[in-house]
Motif scaffolding. Structure first.
Motif, short mmCIF file in Angstrom:
data_model
loop_
_atom_site.label_atom_id
_atom_site.label_comp_id
_atom_site.label_asym_id
_atom_site.label_seq_id
_atom_site.Cartn_x
_atom_site.Cartn_y
_atom_site.Cartn_z
N ASN A 96 0.83 -1.20 0.00
CA ASN A 96 0.00 0.00 0.00
C ASN A 96 0.87 1.25 0.00
OD1 ASN A 96 -2.26 1.64 0.04
ND2 ASN A 96 -3.31 0.44 1.59
N ASN A 97 0.66 2.19 0.92
CA ASN A 97 1.44 3.43 0.89
C ASN A 97 1.67 3.97 2.30
OD1 ASN A 97 -1.12 4.63 1.45
ND2 ASN A 97 -1.52 4.68 -0.74
N SER A 98 2.55 4.95 2.40
CA SER A 98 2.89 5.53 3.71
C SER A 98 3.22 7.01 3.55
CB SER A 98 4.08 4.78 4.33
OG SER A 98 5.27 5.01 3.57
N ARG A 99 3.30 7.70 4.69
CA ARG A 99 3.68 9.12 4.75
C ARG A 99 2.79 9.99 3.85
NH1 ARG A 99 6.21 8.38 9.49
NH2 ARG A 99 7.73 6.71 9.31
N GLU A 104 -2.13 11.95 1.64
CA GLU A 104 -2.67 12.68 0.50
C GLU A 104 -3.07 11.75 -0.64
OE1 GLU A 104 -3.14 16.00 1.10
OE2 GLU A 104 -2.41 15.26 3.03
N ASN A 105 -3.37 10.51 -0.30
CA ASN A 105 -3.66 9.52 -1.34
C ASN A 105 -4.83 9.92 -2.23
OD1 ASN A 105 -3.37 6.74 -2.55
ND2 ASN A 105 -5.45 6.58 -1.73
N PRO A 310 0.66 17.10 7.63
CA PRO A 310 -0.36 16.16 8.10
C PRO A 310 0.16 14.82 8.57
CG PRO A 310 -0.19 16.03 5.73
CD PRO A 310 0.79 17.10 6.16
N LEU A 311 1.46 14.53 8.51
CA LEU A 311 1.98 13.30 9.08
C LEU A 311 1.75 13.33 10.59
CD1 LEU A 311 5.40 13.03 7.19
CD2 LEU A 311 3.15 12.21 6.47
N LEU A 312 1.49 12.18 11.18
CA LEU A 312 1.25 12.11 12.62
C LEU A 312 2.56 12.32 13.37
CD1 LEU A 312 -0.76 11.50 14.94
CD2 LEU A 312 -0.02 9.09 14.76
N VAL A 313 2.53 13.22 14.35
CA VAL A 313 3.70 13.52 15.16
C VAL A 313 3.46 12.98 16.57
CG1 VAL A 313 5.22 15.33 16.06
CG2 VAL A 313 4.11 15.61 13.82
N GLN A 314 4.40 12.19 17.06
CA GLN A 314 4.25 11.63 18.39
C GLN A 314 4.31 12.72 19.46
OE1 GLN A 314 3.42 8.48 19.30
NE2 GLN A 314 3.08 8.33 17.09
N PRO A 360 3.21 24.05 12.64
CA PRO A 360 4.09 23.53 11.58
C PRO A 360 3.29 22.82 10.49
CG PRO A 360 4.12 22.07 13.49
CD PRO A 360 3.29 23.28 13.88
N TYR A 361 3.78 22.93 9.25
CA TYR A 361 3.10 22.28 8.14
C TYR A 361 4.09 21.90 7.05
CZ TYR A 361 3.21 26.95 5.89
OH TYR A 361 3.61 28.16 5.36
N LEU A 362 3.76 20.82 6.35
CA LEU A 362 4.63 20.26 5.31
C LEU A 362 4.14 20.55 3.90
CD1 LEU A 362 5.76 16.66 6.36
CD2 LEU A 362 7.20 18.41 5.31
N ILE A 363 2.84 20.83 3.76
CA ILE A 363 2.27 21.01 2.42
C ILE A 363 2.02 22.48 2.16
CG2 ILE A 363 0.30 20.49 0.94
CD1 ILE A 363 0.03 17.84 2.40
N ASP A 364 2.68 22.99 1.14
CA ASP A 364 2.50 24.39 0.76
C ASP A 364 1.19 24.58 0.00
OD1 ASP A 364 3.13 27.13 0.30
OD2 ASP A 364 3.87 26.60 -1.69
N GLN A 365 0.96 23.71 -1.00
CA GLN A 365 -0.26 23.79 -1.80
C GLN A 365 -0.51 22.47 -2.50
OE1 GLN A 365 1.22 25.76 -5.98
NE2 GLN A 365 0.94 27.19 -4.27
N VAL A 366 -1.76 22.30 -2.95
CA VAL A 366 -2.09 21.15 -3.80
C VAL A 366 -2.63 21.68 -5.11
CG1 VAL A 366 -2.46 19.54 -1.91
CG2 VAL A 366 -4.36 20.93 -2.71
N GLN A 367 -2.34 20.94 -6.18
CA GLN A 367 -2.67 21.41 -7.53
C GLN A 367 -3.47 20.36 -8.29
OE1 GLN A 367 1.28 21.97 -9.10
NE2 GLN A 367 1.55 23.99 -8.16
N ALA A 368 -4.35 20.83 -9.15
CA ALA A 368 -5.05 19.95 -10.09
C ALA A 368 -4.06 19.46 -11.14
CB ALA A 368 -6.19 20.71 -10.74
N PRO A 369 -4.42 18.45 -11.93
CA PRO A 369 -3.50 17.94 -12.96
C PRO A 369 -3.03 19.01 -13.94
CG PRO A 369 -5.26 16.37 -12.60
CD PRO A 369 -5.63 17.59 -11.81
N ASP A 370 -3.82 20.08 -14.14
CA ASP A 370 -3.38 21.15 -15.03
C ASP A 370 -2.55 22.21 -14.30
OD1 ASP A 370 -5.26 22.41 -13.50
OD2 ASP A 370 -6.59 22.96 -15.16
#
Length: 481
Positions: A96-99, A104-105, A310-314, A360-370
């Motif tokens: 499957n997947n991680s992180r 953001e799957n 959004p990764l889980l921080v202990q 704190p945050y890791l994701i600046d932005q999300v984009q559509a395929p275009d």
């Protein structure tokens, strides 16, 4: 109808009813559970029929899907391999997947609700469906310097923009190559997975956020903040004996290598932090009391709670404090005090940002395929554990640590650096953990950093501080381009 036929008919009816109930239970009640089960590869395999979105750092894809001529139309690859693995994670046909690949799957796979109009348009135009891109906050120069500094050791580096909370670097070693888990060869995937399973320490862990560790003398910054908030100043003279007898115990707290902090047995608070005097802070902790220290620790984020980036921080926290002996040990960052490297970076960033802790945050932005931006992260004030005045005083003290004390190896030519070293005992016959946290420039902070080296065998000043200096310099050099 005779009795035997009625019994047969009733039995068949009951069986059909149970079958219909079971089908509905599976398709309705358990649908999400089965869809998200890591053992269910059917949904994951279907995703290989569309181009999965990229994970991007500074305009370059660090995770991408490339077309193939095989039954699975796309192959997931990670061009820089181990460099970003702790953040990107893997996207595997078997595991499957991680992180970020996991959190953001939906966006990456194209099933996110924000891409609904795009999917509808694909149906009408015949365009191949595709996932959106995730743009991270990481800075390549910072990440590369962090991984270079950690080469050959087990540890982590976290770097933050103090004014926004954006995570500029998140490195963890040892690392692994997620491309090898994302091939289309099940046997090769399982073979590599077994290698990772057998490895000690586990390369798949992100030590910046997955675990917490005794911070040692880093915690003295929090005790200093509590002291300043309760009327002391950097120049207040505090007791600093050669040894501190633990209350109701035959044991003593020594200074590093049994040294003496001051010939007179006392010294200004700024000097106690500069040389990281254990006995001074053990006594200061008892004088302040558990409530004040716990309140300050929790205000900085050592509150025993997990959070997401959004990764889980202990969680980080100070644990139970049973008596004054435990309080003295807690005040020097030992006993049950635990901190993640990310939390250590947040403490430094808070001091750098006039006492305001940004989320704190890791994701600046999300984009559509275009590549149109469909969402972005806005900086958010999270906590304000100390006033700007106390932050200024702590900065003065932390500058002294680097200029005159245990943090000299973090110096940057032409730049004033603020910081604190930490050397944390783990257990008998086990090498100490080594820490450094700090920020630069001290008078106009652009980057805050924490460096953790597990069982480094030295001190925070000689093991972790040089790594921190290199990371901060790499970022500041980039700002000058």
């Amino acid at each position: 109808m005779n009795a035997p036929l009625r019994r047969v008919a009733i039995s068949v009816l009951v069986l059909f009813t149970l079958l219909i109930v079971n089908v509905n239970y599976i398709q309705v009640v358990r649908s999400d559970e089965l869809r998200n089960n890591t053992s269910n590869t059917r949904v994951l395999a279907a995703q290989y029929d569309r181009e999965r979105g990229a994970i991007v750092v500074d305009g370059t894809a660090v995770a991408e899907s490339v077309p193939t001529d095989g039954r699975l139309k796309y192959l997931r690859q990670y061009p820089q391999g181990e460099l970003y693995a702790a953040v990107t994670g893997y996207h595997s046909l078997i595991y499957n997947n991680s992180r970020i690949e996991h959190t953001e799957n939906d966006l990456l796979s194209g099933s996110d609700g924000r891409l609904a109009l795009r999917r509808l348009a694909d149906l009408f135009t015949g365009r191949d469906p595709a996932g959106g891109d995730v743009v991270l906050t990481l800075d390549p120069a910072v990440q590369e310097a962090a991984m270079a500094g950690l080469e050959g050791v087990t540890g982590a580096v976290v770097a933050l923009d103090p004014s926004s909370g954006a995570i500029l670097g998140m490195a963890s070693t040892p690392s692994y190559d997620p491309t090898r888990l994302s091939s289309h060869d099940p046997a090769a995937i399982r073979e590599y997975w077994e290698q990772l399973e057998a490895a000690d320490p586990d390369p798949r862990l992100n030590r910046a956020i997955d675990d917490n560790y005794p911070p040692g003398s880093l915690f003295k910054v929090i005790v200093s903040a509590a002291a300043l908030q309760n009327g002391l100043t950097p120049e207040t003279v505090v007791p600093a004996p050669k040894e501190f007898p633990l209350p109701n115990s035959t044991r003593v707290i020594p200074n590093y290598n049994g040294s003496s902090c001051s010939p007179s047995g006392e010294q200004p608070l700024i000097d106690a932090l500069t040389i990281s005097c254990n006995t001074a802070f053990a006594q200061l902790g008892i004088d302040l009391g558990e409530d004040r220290i716990r309140e300050m620790a929790e205000a900085f984020g050592l509150d025993g709670e997990t959070f997401e980036i959004p990764l889980l921080v202990q969680a980080s926290g100070i644990g139970e404090v049973e008596d004054d002996a435990a309080l003295a040990q807690t005040a020097i960052g030992q006993r049950d005090v635990r901190m993640t490297p990310l939390q250590a970076a947040l403490v430094a960033a808070t001091v750098a940002n006039d006492g305001v802790q940004m989320k704190p945050y890791l994701i600046d932005q999300v984009q559509a395929p275009d590549l149109t931006v469909i969402d972005s992260t806005s900086p958010e004030e999270w906590r304000e554990p100390i006033s700007a005045d106390i932050a200024d005083q702590l900065t003065e003290m932390m500058v002294s640590v680097v200029a005159n004390g245990s943090g000299r190896a973090a110096r940057i030519q032409g730049v004033e650096v603020a910081g604190k070293t930490g050397t944390a005992q783990v257990s008998q016959d086990v090498a100490d953990h080594n820490w450094f946290m700090g920020f630069a420039p001290a008078d106009d902070p652009k980057i805050a950093v924490a460096v953790f080296v597990a069982n480094g065998g030295g001190t925070g000043g000689d093991v972790s501080a040089p790594i921190a200096g290199d990371v901060m310099q790499a970022y500041l050099d980039g700002l000058g381009d």
